[in-house]
Design a protein around this motif. Structure first.
Motif, PDB file in Angstrom:
ATOM      1  N   GLN A   5     -26.751   7.466 -80.035  1.00 57.49           N
ATOM      2  CA  GLN A   5     -26.064   7.999 -78.858  1.00 57.49           C
ATOM      3  C   GLN A   5     -25.370   6.911 -78.050  1.00 57.49           C
ATOM      4  OE1 GLN A   5     -28.857  10.472 -76.725  1.00 57.49           O
ATOM      5  NE2 GLN A   5     -29.227  11.758 -78.509  1.00 57.49           N
ATOM      6  N   ILE A   6     -24.696   6.022 -78.775  1.00 54.99           N
ATOM      7  CA  ILE A   6     -23.977   4.928 -78.131  1.00 54.99           C
ATOM      8  C   ILE A   6     -22.469   5.161 -78.188  1.00 54.99           C
ATOM      9  CG2 ILE A   6     -23.464   2.451 -78.256  1.00 54.99           C
ATOM     10  CD1 ILE A   6     -26.321   2.101 -79.410  1.00 54.99           C
ATOM     11  N   ILE A   7     -22.001   5.633 -79.339  1.00 52.14           N
ATOM     12  CA  ILE A   7     -20.561   5.765 -79.576  1.00 52.14           C
ATOM     13  C   ILE A   7     -20.167   7.232 -79.690  1.00 52.14           C
ATOM     14  CG2 ILE A   7     -18.682   5.221 -81.180  1.00 52.14           C
ATOM     15  CD1 ILE A   7     -20.404   2.768 -82.034  1.00 52.14           C
ATOM     16  N   ALA A   8     -19.113   7.616 -78.969  1.00 50.91           N
ATOM     17  CA  ALA A   8     -18.553   8.963 -79.071  1.00 50.91           C
ATOM     18  C   ALA A   8     -17.350   8.911 -79.997  1.00 50.91           C
ATOM     19  CB  ALA A   8     -18.130   9.464 -77.695  1.00 50.91           C
ATOM     20  N   SER A   9     -17.322   9.813 -80.971  1.00 52.51           N
ATOM     21  CA  SER A   9     -16.209   9.878 -81.927  1.00 52.51           C
ATOM     22  C   SER A   9     -15.747  11.311 -82.088  1.00 52.51           C
ATOM     23  CB  SER A   9     -16.666   9.370 -83.300  1.00 52.51           C
ATOM     24  OG  SER A   9     -17.139   8.059 -83.221  1.00 52.51           O
ATOM     25  N   GLY A  10     -14.439  11.476 -82.235  1.00 55.14           N
ATOM     26  CA  GLY A  10     -13.911  12.793 -82.529  1.00 55.14           C
ATOM     27  C   GLY A  10     -14.434  13.255 -83.883  1.00 55.14           C
ATOM     28  N   LEU A  11     -14.831  14.502 -83.965  1.00 56.61           N
ATOM     29  CA  LEU A  11     -15.338  15.044 -85.224  1.00 56.61           C
ATOM     30  C   LEU A  11     -14.240  15.829 -85.935  1.00 56.61           C
ATOM     31  CD1 LEU A  11     -17.697  15.590 -87.174  1.00 56.61           C
ATOM     32  CD2 LEU A  11     -18.326  17.532 -85.723  1.00 56.61           C
ATOM     33  N   THR A  12     -13.756  16.893 -85.289  1.00 57.58           N
ATOM     34  CA  THR A  12     -12.733  17.744 -85.888  1.00 57.58           C
ATOM     35  C   THR A  12     -12.293  18.776 -84.864  1.00 57.58           C
ATOM     36  OG1 THR A  12     -12.187  19.060 -87.854  1.00 57.58           O
ATOM     37  CG2 THR A  12     -14.335  19.470 -86.857  1.00 57.58           C
ATOM     38  N   THR A  13     -11.366  19.602 -85.275  1.00 54.50           N
ATOM     39  CA  THR A  13     -10.982  20.788 -84.519  1.00 54.50           C
ATOM     40  C   THR A  13     -11.176  21.972 -85.451  1.00 54.50           C
ATOM     41  OG1 THR A  13      -9.359  19.520 -83.276  1.00 54.50           O
ATOM     42  CG2 THR A  13      -9.144  21.909 -83.211  1.00 54.50           C
ATOM     43  N   VAL A  14     -11.800  23.024 -84.920  1.00 51.88           N
ATOM     44  CA  VAL A  14     -12.158  24.187 -85.729  1.00 51.88           C
ATOM     45  C   VAL A  14     -11.516  25.430 -85.108  1.00 51.88           C
ATOM     46  CG1 VAL A  14     -14.127  25.598 -86.490  1.00 51.88           C
ATOM     47  CG2 VAL A  14     -14.369  23.129 -86.311  1.00 51.88           C
ATOM     48  N   PRO A  15     -10.993  26.338 -85.937  1.00 55.65           N
ATOM     49  CA  PRO A  15     -10.558  27.616 -85.364  1.00 55.65           C
ATOM     50  C   PRO A  15     -11.752  28.259 -84.654  1.00 55.65           C
ATOM     51  CG  PRO A  15      -9.807  27.414 -87.634  1.00 55.65           C
ATOM     52  CD  PRO A  15     -10.759  26.278 -87.384  1.00 55.65           C
ATOM     53  N   THR A  16     -11.561  28.695 -83.432  1.00 57.40           N
ATOM     54  CA  THR A  16     -12.669  29.189 -82.612  1.00 57.40           C
ATOM     55  C   THR A  16     -13.426  30.325 -83.289  1.00 57.40           C
ATOM     56  OG1 THR A  16     -11.607  28.418 -80.604  1.00 57.40           O
ATOM     57  CG2 THR A  16     -13.237  30.162 -80.352  1.00 57.40           C
ATOM     58  N   LYS A  17     -12.731  31.176 -84.027  1.00 60.01           N
ATOM     59  CA  LYS A  17     -13.413  32.290 -84.690  1.00 60.01           C
ATOM     60  C   LYS A  17     -14.378  31.803 -85.773  1.00 60.01           C
ATOM     61  CE  LYS A  17      -9.579  33.077 -87.811  1.00 60.01           C
ATOM     62  NZ  LYS A  17      -8.372  33.793 -88.043  1.00 60.01           N
ATOM     63  N   GLU A  18     -14.216  30.567 -86.228  1.00 61.86           N
ATOM     64  CA  GLU A  18     -15.096  29.998 -87.262  1.00 61.86           C
ATOM     65  C   GLU A  18     -16.130  29.025 -86.689  1.00 61.86           C
ATOM     66  OE1 GLU A  18     -12.502  28.157 -90.142  1.00 61.86           O
ATOM     67  OE2 GLU A  18     -11.240  29.959 -90.264  1.00 61.86           O
ATOM     68  N   LEU A  19     -16.159  28.888 -85.362  1.00 59.30           N
ATOM     69  CA  LEU A  19     -16.954  27.842 -84.724  1.00 59.30           C
ATOM     70  C   LEU A  19     -18.454  27.969 -84.967  1.00 59.30           C
ATOM     71  CD1 LEU A  19     -17.113  25.342 -82.959  1.00 59.30           C
ATOM     72  CD2 LEU A  19     -16.966  26.834 -80.956  1.00 59.30           C
ATOM     73  N   ILE A  20     -19.020  29.149 -84.774  1.00 59.22           N
ATOM     74  CA  ILE A  20     -20.467  29.323 -84.946  1.00 59.22           C
ATOM     75  C   ILE A  20     -20.867  29.001 -86.385  1.00 59.22           C
ATOM     76  CG2 ILE A  20     -22.363  30.994 -84.966  1.00 59.22           C
ATOM     77  CD1 ILE A  20     -21.705  30.062 -82.157  1.00 59.22           C
ATOM     78  N   ASP A  21     -20.101  29.476 -87.355  1.00 65.33           N
ATOM     79  CA  ASP A  21     -20.406  29.172 -88.753  1.00 65.33           C
ATOM     80  C   ASP A  21     -20.312  27.675 -89.024  1.00 65.33           C
ATOM     81  OD1 ASP A  21     -20.928  31.804 -89.445  1.00 65.33           O
ATOM     82  OD2 ASP A  21     -18.863  32.201 -90.073  1.00 65.33           O
ATOM     83  N   PHE A  22     -19.304  27.025 -88.446  1.00 65.24           N
ATOM     84  CA  PHE A  22     -19.179  25.575 -88.608  1.00 65.24           C
ATOM     85  C   PHE A  22     -20.405  24.869 -88.033  1.00 65.24           C
ATOM     86  CE2 PHE A  22     -18.202  21.365 -87.112  1.00 65.24           C
ATOM     87  CZ  PHE A  22     -17.563  20.788 -88.196  1.00 65.24           C
ATOM     88  N   LEU A  23     -20.818  25.282 -86.839  1.00 64.81           N
ATOM     89  CA  LEU A  23     -21.973  24.643 -86.190  1.00 64.81           C
ATOM     90  C   LEU A  23     -23.264  24.891 -86.962  1.00 64.81           C
ATOM     91  CD1 LEU A  23     -21.131  25.347 -82.447  1.00 64.81           C
ATOM     92  CD2 LEU A  23     -20.929  23.168 -83.670  1.00 64.81           C
ATOM     93  N   LYS A  24     -23.411  26.077 -87.531  1.00 64.74           N
ATOM     94  CA  LYS A  24     -24.599  26.358 -88.358  1.00 64.74           C
ATOM     95  C   LYS A  24     -24.655  25.387 -89.528  1.00 64.74           C
ATOM     96  CE  LYS A  24     -25.021  31.340 -87.525  1.00 64.74           C
ATOM     97  NZ  LYS A  24     -24.823  32.671 -88.138  1.00 64.74           N
TER      98      LYS A  24
END
Length: 136
Positions: free
Chosen positions: A23-42
């Protein structure tokens, strides 16, 4: 330790950023279509240890919730339902979009590339996460 995952929720797209496991460095991960967000997070949380969801909280200059909060509040409820073991913190996201645009300008990207809204959302999530880490 585990990662902190920041979410810049949007109606169409959602920007995501993560920390390293320390928890030292913040990095961009990606951009996800919002309708696919929960599945991406799972899928992401199955493969990675996430300790905290950090969700941007849009506020107006008078500190009241902005109109976007109507879309974000149901999403936060979904997060709690699908990921009850991962705490959620909200963080003020005022000016992150403007800061993200300025970051793109300062990085020397040509105007056409700066118009990439997905990149802008990812940078906004990274700024939210950096702000949290700085003030932690």
């Amino acid at each position: 330790m585990a990662q902190i995952l920041a979410i810049d929720y949007g109606k169409v797209r959602t920007g995501l950023a993560v920390t390293d496991d320390l928890q030292i460095i913040a990095s961009g991960l990606t951009t996800v279509p919002t309708k696919e967000l929960i599945d991406f997070l799972k899928d992401y949380t199955k493969k990675n240890s996430v300790e905290l969801f950090l969700v941007g909280e849009p506020k107006q200059m008078n500190n009241e919730a902005s109109e976007s909060e109507i879309l974000i509040a149901p999403f936060v409820s979904q997060l709690r339902t699908f990921f009850p073991e991962i705490p959620i913190k909200r963080i003020d996201e005022r000016f992150t979009s403007k800061m993200a645009v300025q970051t793109l300008i300062d990085s020397g990207l040509k105007k056409k590339k700066r118009q990439n809204k997905a990149l802008l959302d990812e940078i906004s999530a990274t700024i939210i996460l950096q702000s949290y880490l700085y003030n932690k």
